[in-house]
Scaffold this motif. Structure first.
Motif, PDB file in Angstrom:
ATOM      1  N   ILE A  95       0.838  -1.275   0.130  1.00 38.58           N
ATOM      2  CA  ILE A  95      -0.042  -0.164   0.008  1.00 38.58           C
ATOM      3  C   ILE A  95       0.937   1.200   0.084  1.00 38.58           C
ATOM      4  O   ILE A  95       1.690   1.548   0.921  1.00 38.58           O
ATOM      5  CB  ILE A  95      -0.936   0.216   1.304  1.00 38.58           C
ATOM      6  CG1 ILE A  95      -1.719  -1.116   1.283  1.00 38.58           C
ATOM      7  CG2 ILE A  95      -1.908   1.223   1.081  1.00 38.58           C
ATOM      8  CD1 ILE A  95      -2.779  -1.416   2.493  1.00 38.58           C
ATOM      9  N   SER A  96       0.742   1.990  -1.016  1.00 35.68           N
ATOM     10  CA  SER A  96       1.610   3.269  -1.242  1.00 35.68           C
ATOM     11  C   SER A  96       1.037   4.642  -0.637  1.00 35.68           C
ATOM     12  O   SER A  96      -0.410   4.445  -0.895  1.00 35.68           O
ATOM     13  CB  SER A  96       1.933   3.341  -2.688  1.00 35.68           C
ATOM     14  OG  SER A  96       2.739   2.080  -3.035  1.00 35.68           O
ATOM     15  N   ASP A  97       1.641   5.408  -0.187  1.00 35.17           N
ATOM     16  CA  ASP A  97       0.970   6.571   0.404  1.00 35.17           C
ATOM     17  C   ASP A  97      -0.244   6.356   0.937  1.00 35.17           C
ATOM     18  O   ASP A  97      -1.382   6.916   0.833  1.00 35.17           O
ATOM     19  CB  ASP A  97       0.363   7.440  -1.175  1.00 35.17           C
ATOM     20  CG  ASP A  97      -0.035   8.755  -0.803  1.00 35.17           C
ATOM     21  OD1 ASP A  97      -1.153   9.335  -1.517  1.00 35.17           O
ATOM     22  OD2 ASP A  97       0.173   9.400   0.095  1.00 35.17           O
ATOM     23  N   SER A  98      -0.165   5.549   2.174  1.00 35.12           N
ATOM     24  CA  SER A  98      -1.085   5.178   3.107  1.00 35.12           C
ATOM     25  C   SER A  98      -1.873   6.592   3.562  1.00 35.12           C
ATOM     26  O   SER A  98      -1.326   7.474   3.896  1.00 35.12           O
ATOM     27  CB  SER A  98      -0.524   4.438   4.266  1.00 35.12           C
ATOM     28  OG  SER A  98       0.327   3.344   3.748  1.00 35.12           O
ATOM     29  N   GLN A  99      -3.250   6.116   3.646  1.00 34.72           N
ATOM     30  CA  GLN A  99      -4.047   7.199   4.213  1.00 34.72           C
ATOM     31  C   GLN A  99      -4.933   6.328   5.375  1.00 34.72           C
ATOM     32  O   GLN A  99      -5.099   5.176   5.446  1.00 34.72           O
ATOM     33  CB  GLN A  99      -5.061   7.262   3.017  1.00 34.72           C
ATOM     34  CG  GLN A  99      -4.315   7.814   1.689  1.00 34.72           C
ATOM     35  CD  GLN A  99      -5.483   8.121   0.548  1.00 34.72           C
ATOM     36  OE1 GLN A  99      -6.756   7.708   0.654  1.00 34.72           O
ATOM     37  NE2 GLN A  99      -4.918   8.735  -0.655  1.00 34.72           N
ATOM     38  N   LEU A 100      -5.317   7.568   6.090  1.00 34.74           N
ATOM     39  CA  LEU A 100      -5.979   7.104   7.178  1.00 34.74           C
ATOM     40  C   LEU A 100      -7.157   6.013   6.870  1.00 34.74           C
ATOM     41  O   LEU A 100      -7.625   5.190   8.022  1.00 34.74           O
ATOM     42  CB  LEU A 100      -6.822   8.456   7.834  1.00 34.74           C
ATOM     43  CG  LEU A 100      -5.738   9.141   8.610  1.00 34.74           C
ATOM     44  CD1 LEU A 100      -6.513  10.560   9.106  1.00 34.74           C
ATOM     45  CD2 LEU A 100      -4.791   8.751   9.494  1.00 34.74           C
ATOM     46  N   GLY A 101      -7.856   6.262   5.970  1.00 36.82           N
ATOM     47  CA  GLY A 101      -8.957   5.264   5.354  1.00 36.82           C
ATOM     48  C   GLY A 101      -8.498   4.041   5.156  1.00 36.82           C
ATOM     49  O   GLY A 101      -9.552   3.098   4.882  1.00 36.82           O
ATOM     50  N   ASP A 102      -7.269   3.615   4.936  1.00 39.02           N
ATOM     51  CA  ASP A 102      -6.738   2.453   4.701  1.00 39.02           C
ATOM     52  C   ASP A 102      -6.752   1.534   6.096  1.00 39.02           C
ATOM     53  O   ASP A 102      -6.468   0.236   5.872  1.00 39.02           O
ATOM     54  CB  ASP A 102      -5.295   2.602   4.236  1.00 39.02           C
ATOM     55  CG  ASP A 102      -5.389   3.023   2.630  1.00 39.02           C
ATOM     56  OD1 ASP A 102      -4.131   3.536   2.399  1.00 39.02           O
ATOM     57  OD2 ASP A 102      -6.354   3.062   1.974  1.00 39.02           O
ATOM     58  N   ALA A 103      -6.874   2.105   7.108  1.00 42.01           N
ATOM     59  CA  ALA A 103      -6.813   1.363   8.304  1.00 42.01           C
ATOM     60  C   ALA A 103      -7.972   0.413   8.599  1.00 42.01           C
ATOM     61  O   ALA A 103      -9.169   0.729   8.224  1.00 42.01           O
ATOM     62  CB  ALA A 103      -7.178   2.490   9.575  1.00 42.01           C
ATOM     63  N   ALA A 104      -7.788  -0.892   8.681  1.00 38.56           N
ATOM     64  CA  ALA A 104      -8.784  -1.941   8.542  1.00 38.56           C
ATOM     65  C   ALA A 104      -7.833  -3.174   8.795  1.00 38.56           C
ATOM     66  O   ALA A 104      -6.880  -3.196   8.947  1.00 38.56           O
ATOM     67  CB  ALA A 104      -9.356  -1.882   7.271  1.00 38.56           C
ATOM     68  N   MET A 105      -8.729  -4.158   8.997  1.00 37.01           N
ATOM     69  CA  MET A 105      -8.004  -5.634   8.732  1.00 37.01           C
ATOM     70  C   MET A 105      -7.867  -6.060   7.467  1.00 37.01           C
ATOM     71  O   MET A 105      -9.059  -5.932   6.598  1.00 37.01           O
ATOM     72  CB  MET A 105      -8.977  -6.368   9.693  1.00 37.01           C
ATOM     73  CG  MET A 105      -8.372  -8.010  10.078  1.00 37.01           C
ATOM     74  SD  MET A 105      -8.847  -8.607  11.511  1.00 37.01           S
ATOM     75  CE  MET A 105      -7.877  -9.964  11.607  1.00 37.01           C
ATOM     76  N   TYR A 106      -6.841  -6.760   7.042  1.00 39.82           N
ATOM     77  CA  TYR A 106      -6.564  -7.250   5.637  1.00 39.82           C
ATOM     78  C   TYR A 106      -6.554  -8.765   5.846  1.00 39.82           C
ATOM     79  O   TYR A 106      -5.785  -9.234   6.513  1.00 39.82           O
ATOM     80  CB  TYR A 106      -5.537  -6.543   5.101  1.00 39.82           C
ATOM     81  CG  TYR A 106      -5.634  -5.133   4.815  1.00 39.82           C
ATOM     82  CD1 TYR A 106      -5.757  -3.991   5.863  1.00 39.82           C
ATOM     83  CD2 TYR A 106      -6.092  -4.762   3.343  1.00 39.82           C
ATOM     84  CE1 TYR A 106      -5.868  -2.863   5.370  1.00 39.82           C
ATOM     85  CE2 TYR A 106      -6.172  -3.261   2.980  1.00 39.82           C
ATOM     86  CZ  TYR A 106      -6.070  -2.253   4.119  1.00 39.82           C
ATOM     87  OH  TYR A 106      -6.147  -1.137   3.985  1.00 39.82           O
ATOM     88  N   PHE A 107      -7.349  -9.391   4.635  1.00 41.33           N
ATOM     89  CA  PHE A 107      -7.318 -10.733   4.619  1.00 41.33           C
ATOM     90  C   PHE A 107      -7.051 -11.256   3.302  1.00 41.33           C
ATOM     91  O   PHE A 107      -7.372 -10.602   2.141  1.00 41.33           O
ATOM     92  CB  PHE A 107      -8.826 -11.230   4.758  1.00 41.33           C
ATOM     93  CG  PHE A 107      -9.367 -11.278   6.201  1.00 41.33           C
ATOM     94  CD1 PHE A 107     -10.142 -10.298   6.519  1.00 41.33           C
ATOM     95  CD2 PHE A 107      -8.929 -11.929   7.121  1.00 41.33           C
ATOM     96  CE1 PHE A 107     -10.720  -9.977   7.624  1.00 41.33           C
ATOM     97  CE2 PHE A 107      -9.380 -11.922   8.581  1.00 41.33           C
ATOM     98  CZ  PHE A 107     -10.249 -10.965   8.834  1.00 41.33           C
ATOM     99  N   CYS A 108      -5.991 -12.140   3.256  1.00 41.94           N
ATOM    100  CA  CYS A 108      -5.404 -12.483   2.087  1.00 41.94           C
ATOM    101  C   CYS A 108      -6.269 -13.802   1.875  1.00 41.94           C
ATOM    102  O   CYS A 108      -6.637 -14.715   2.856  1.00 41.94           O
ATOM    103  CB  CYS A 108      -3.919 -13.166   2.235  1.00 41.94           C
ATOM    104  SG  CYS A 108      -3.162 -13.975   0.685  1.00 41.94           S
TER     105      CYS A 108
END
Lengths: 115, 117
Positions: free
Chosen positions: B79-92
């Motif tokens: 994830i480039s140029d991370s934003q506050l809205g990227d905060a989450a749980m990520y699942f592969c």
């Protein structure tokens, strides 16, 4: 785009009662739908595969008589938690794959609290 | 049976910085799909990016890109140029193309991503 809805989004029920959760595909037909259970900060655990026109396929360790699944039509699957107990409190999510597509669409989830 | 492993329970990134989430998987199949899903606090699962195993080129979606190493069975998300809205749980997640598995997704344990302002 394709959308999957769930109803209710949140339900509180008393121990010993049954609660039904609906999962609908809104703009496509889904011969298969999946039901998941998710505890806080954990992954989605597949409970069962709902098949339109036939019996659901349950994952190992999931009680069939406890979690009744009915795939009534090509756009509707229901999960009924029978004789609910506090340990059944969880977040339940359904999903539906679009035929001939890689994509799987998730419902917004249902938070079940059993008191 | 296929398995998916995410070895990072939690990650933190500073806003505007870049972060990489790791995922490895195990399969004996040669063709399959791999996905990254995002689950924000609303808990709605959102598809971030997908990769078909037969494609050598790494998938890219705006600020999100993957590093797909088929031989190593690795599928990391950058994830480039991370934003506050990227905060989450990520699942592969992994999906077989074989009919016997239907369209089942096999999920990893998830990585909680925190974005600091």
């Amino acid at each position: 785009g394709a959308v999957v809805s769930q109803h209710p989004s949140r339900v509180i029920c008393k121990s010993g009662t049954s609660v039904k959760i609906e999962c609908r595909s809104l703009d496509f037909q889904a011969t298969t739908m999946f039901w998941y259970r998710q505890f806080p900060k954990q992954s989605l655990m597949l409970m069962a595969t709902s098949n339109e026109g036939s019996k659901a396929t349950y994952e190992q360790g999931v009680e069939k008589d406890k979690f009744l699944i009915n795939h009534a039509s090509l756009t509707l699957s229901t999960l009924t938690v029978t004789s609910a107990h506090p340990e059944d409190s969880s977040f339940y999510i359904c999903s539906a794959p679009r035929q001939a597509s890689y994509e799987q669409y998730f419902g917004p989830g249902t938070r079940l609290t059993v008191t | 049976a296929q398995t998916v492993t995410q070895s990072q329970p939690e990650m933190s990134v500073q806003e505007a910085e870049t972060v990489t989430l790791s995922c490895t998987y195990d399969t004996s199949e040669s063709d399959y799909y791999l996905f990254w899903y995002k689950q924000p606090p609303s808990r709605q699962m959102i598809l971030v990016i997908r990769q078909e195993a037969y494609k050598q080129q790494n998938a890219t979606e705006n600020r999100f890109s993957v590093n797909f190493q088929k031989a190593a069975k690795s599928f990391s998300l950058k994830i480039s140029d991370s934003q506050l809205g990227d905060a989450a749980m990520y699942f592969c997640a992994y999906r077989s193309v074989l009919l016997e598995y239907g369209n089942k997704l096999v999920f990893g344990a998830g990585t909680i991503l925190r974005v600091k302002s």
